[in-house]
Design a protein around this motif. Structure first.
Motif, PDB file in Angstrom:
ATOM      1  N   LEU A   1      49.711  49.000 129.492  1.00  0.00           N
ATOM      2  CA  LEU A   1      50.959  48.792 128.587  1.00  0.00           C
ATOM      3  C   LEU A   1      50.730  49.623 127.362  1.00  0.00           C
ATOM      4  O   LEU A   1      49.726  49.947 126.938  1.00  0.00           O
ATOM      5  N   PRO A   2      51.965  50.164 126.839  1.00  0.00           N
ATOM      6  CA  PRO A   2      51.689  50.778 125.834  1.00  0.00           C
ATOM      7  C   PRO A   2      51.524  50.182 124.381  1.00  0.00           C
ATOM      8  O   PRO A   2      52.073  48.780 124.429  1.00  0.00           O
ATOM      9  N   VAL A   3      50.891  50.535 123.553  1.00  0.00           N
ATOM     10  CA  VAL A   3      50.500  50.003 122.050  1.00  0.00           C
ATOM     11  C   VAL A   3      51.661  49.990 121.288  1.00  0.00           C
ATOM     12  O   VAL A   3      52.153  51.061 120.872  1.00  0.00           O
ATOM     13  N   PRO A   4      52.614  48.955 120.919  1.00  0.00           N
ATOM     14  CA  PRO A   4      53.576  49.193 119.954  1.00  0.00           C
ATOM     15  C   PRO A   4      53.271  49.628 118.567  1.00  0.00           C
ATOM     16  O   PRO A   4      52.059  49.038 117.949  1.00  0.00           O
ATOM     17  N   GLU A   5      53.784  50.385 117.932  1.00  0.00           N
ATOM     18  CA  GLU A   5      53.856  51.073 116.699  1.00  0.00           C
ATOM     19  C   GLU A   5      54.038  49.797 115.439  1.00  0.00           C
ATOM     20  O   GLU A   5      53.375  49.808 114.697  1.00  0.00           O
ATOM     21  N   ARG A   6      55.209  48.955 115.751  1.00  0.00           N
ATOM     22  CA  ARG A   6      55.770  48.118 114.967  1.00  0.00           C
ATOM     23  C   ARG A   6      54.608  46.599 115.011  1.00  0.00           C
ATOM     24  O   ARG A   6      54.895  46.164 116.202  1.00  0.00           O
ATOM     25  N   THR A   7      54.289  46.060 114.098  1.00  0.00           N
ATOM     26  CA  THR A   7      53.553  44.873 114.205  1.00  0.00           C
ATOM     27  C   THR A   7      54.355  43.507 114.679  1.00  0.00           C
ATOM     28  O   THR A   7      53.792  42.752 115.312  1.00  0.00           O
ATOM     29  N   GLN A   8      55.594  43.688 114.240  1.00  0.00           N
ATOM     30  CA  GLN A   8      56.538  42.429 114.650  1.00  0.00           C
ATOM     31  C   GLN A   8      56.716  42.462 116.189  1.00  0.00           C
ATOM     32  O   GLN A   8      57.268  41.665 116.675  1.00  0.00           O
TER      33      GLN A   8
END
Length: 574
Positions: free
Chosen positions: A257-264
């Protein structure tokens, strides 16, 4: 995003007072327990060699293994404290094991039939070895002590620190002083241990010495019990080891899975109405691979989002707990060599003292009591450091502790390298006195006072004051609320590995140098070269530490509300 259903913890603010008054009981227990432990650590070689008929090599190895195990087992004590028992209960339980260990050794020392027949002084090397049953009693007692002291060392410092609220600006300053006064209690206990208890063991008998240690630990536990109503106690939050393993397992499952840039976009608990007191940690940009453990997959339904710390989904805070532990490891590794030097200093300085004049106004200072020199320096410097240095520096840095924890550790590492260099200079002078007085092969004491050793010991004592307190502060404050005892235990592990590696260092140096320390005559050995080698290696180790400290990123607490903004990173180097 979700709520926690399986974490229970008492709120931070309780009706129980806590504070300095509650911490006083911790100081007393730490001092009394350390008095017993240190007195044995500096003198047990004499008991092994003179009463159990162990060889010098086996005596030294047995003591090193005992000391190292006592500190290493603190990991188990920290795990028990954080997972199953409160810190208070852990201290009382493990103290009972330590009391039984000293009592068992006292019984063995009292009854001759439980020990081997003393060596025949008139017949060289005529010693009857200890029987297997006698050794079994000895090692049972020793490792009951090691097991008992390990739990106390893991849980007791954290119990005392828990009495101060890290969110209260006034109590944060008290927390900074707490660790200094904890070190003062450790030092004071050690002073009485290497003087009073060692004198009793040497003059009244080992059964008396072990009995005093047993009573001392028992009284220390009773003191801790007296303050029970004053403590701020915390219910264990569950296994920190399990929470860490969950992060790795889920991150591996989500590796594609890609790592989201946004913490939310990551899973976190922000429900104020859940009634759960839980620290929220901000996301950091190190070890981003582990962030996959908090990625919410589309196939997860609402019921799978609810548990905190499941094997399918972790919170950002749980991921950050794991990152903190990973970031801590290089710091603890870079302090091991200093404790290797400490082990060498303890061993060889005692041997050096036996070749020097130990008379003090008609009183002959026992060899195992020589460590009182750095302890006295520390007992004077710790109050000066806490009451003068910290407030003065705090005005400029605005840091409650005056300087950061990593800076304090770094100062200690610098001083330890200096102490090794000074030790080499003192040893060179000691050998020159032996040559000038034609006493190179003489067993008699040299016309040189033992207090020359005070220079190296005093500097290293100050180094220990900076590094050990810095480590305890650092690992307590950087650990999450559910890993405080385990974090404290990790700090003690630096001492454990230092003791374990000390004998390896001597063996390697002996082989590479063709026997700098091979003879039984210090006047012919090259101990000064060995000290200078340790000084050079200490500087190399300091460089490694500075790299680790500059790379380390302090944790930063987040909001317990709905703020899910990207956590800013706070860095500070040693």
């Amino acid at each position: 995003m979700g709520t926690s259903g399986n974490v229970k913890m008492q709120p931070k603010h309780q009706t129980r007072p806590g504070g300095t008054r509650a911490a006083m009981f911790v100081y007393v227990m730490m001092g009394l327990e350390n008095m017993a432990f240190i007195s044995m650590a500096v003198s047990l070689v004499t008991y092994f060699y003179g009463y159990m008929n162990f060889s010098l090599t086996k005596s030294a190895t047995t003591l090193t293994n005992f000391s190292g195990t006592a500190y290493l087992l603190s990991l188990f004590g920290g795990f028990i404290s954080d997972t199953y028992l409160s810190r208070f209960k852990t201290c009382i339980l493990f103290a009972s094991f330590e009391v039984m260990g000293y009592a068992l050794l006292a019984v063995q020392a009292h009854f001759q039939q439980l020990r081997p027949v003393p060596c025949n002084a008139s017949l060289e090397n005529q010693c009857e070895p200890a029987e297997s049953g006698q050794e079994a009693i000895l090692f049972t007692g020793l490792y009951l002590i090691a097991f008992g002291t390990s739990g106390i060392k893991a849980a007791l410092p954290s119990l005392g620190a828990d009495q101060f609220d890290e969110s209260d600006p006034n109590e944060v300053k008290s927390l900074a002083s707490y660790f200094n006064w904890l070190m003062f209690s450790i030092t004071t206990g050690a002073i009485f241990g290497v003087t009073f208890v060692v004198w009793i063991s040497s003059n009244r008998g080992w059964d008396w010495g072990f009995s005093v240690c047993s009573v001392s630990v028992l009284v220390s536990a009773l003191f801790l019990l007296m303050g029970k109503s004053m403590y701020r106690n915390y219910v264990p939050k569950g296994s920190p080891i399990t929470r860490i393993l969950q992060v790795f397992v889920v991150a591996i499952k989500n590796r594609n899975l890609p790592v989201p840039e946004r913490t939310q976009e990551l899973h976190e608990i922000h429900d104020k109405e859940s009634g759960i007191s839980k620290d929220i940690l901000q996301r950091t940009d190190q070890f981003r691979y582990l962030d996959r453990a908090a990625v919410i997959r589309s196939e997860l339904d609402a019921s799978e989002l609810t548990p905190s710390g499941s094997w399918k989904l972790c919170t950002v805070t749980q991921v950050e707990e794991t990152k903190i532990l990973i970031r801590m490891l290089p710091i603890i590794i870079s302090t091991i060599f200093m404790n290797t030097c400490l082990a060498q200093l303890q061993t060889f300085t005692i041997q050096q003292s036996t070749t020097m004049d130990r008379n003090l106004h008609g009183f002959k200072v026992p060899g195992p009591s020589v460590p009182v020199i750095p302890l006295l320096f520390m007992s004077i410097l710790i109050p000066l450091y806490d009451r003068i240095f910290v407030p003065l520096v705090r005005r400029f840095t605005k840091i409650p502790t005056g300087i950061t924890h990593l800076q304090r550790i770094g100062v200690g590492l610098v001083l330890s390298a200096i102490s090794m260099a000074v030790a080499g200079i003192v040893e060179t002078h000691r050998k020159s006195v032996a040559v000038e007085n034609n006493m190179v092969d003489s067993p008699g004491p040299l016309p040189l006072t033992v207090f020359w050793l005070g220079f190296q010991y005093a500097i290293f004592g100050v180094a220990d004051m900076f590094t050990l307190v810095g480590l305890l502060e650092f690992f307590y404050e950087e650990s999450s609320s559910g890993m405080k005892s385990l974090g404290t235990a990790i700090a003690w592990c630096s001492l454990a590995f230092g003791y374990y590696t000390s004998s390896i260092v001597v063996e390697v140096v002996n082989k590479v140098s063709n026997g700098w320390l091979a003879s039984n005559n210090l006047n012919r050995d090259k101990l000064n070269y060995f000290y200078w080698l340790l000084a050079v290696l200490s500087l190399v180790n300091l460089g490694f530490y500075l790299m680790c400290a500059s790379w380390y990123k302090y944790k930063k607490m987040g909001s317990n509300g709905d703020d899910t903004s990207e956590g800013k990173i706070h860095t500070s180097i040693a």
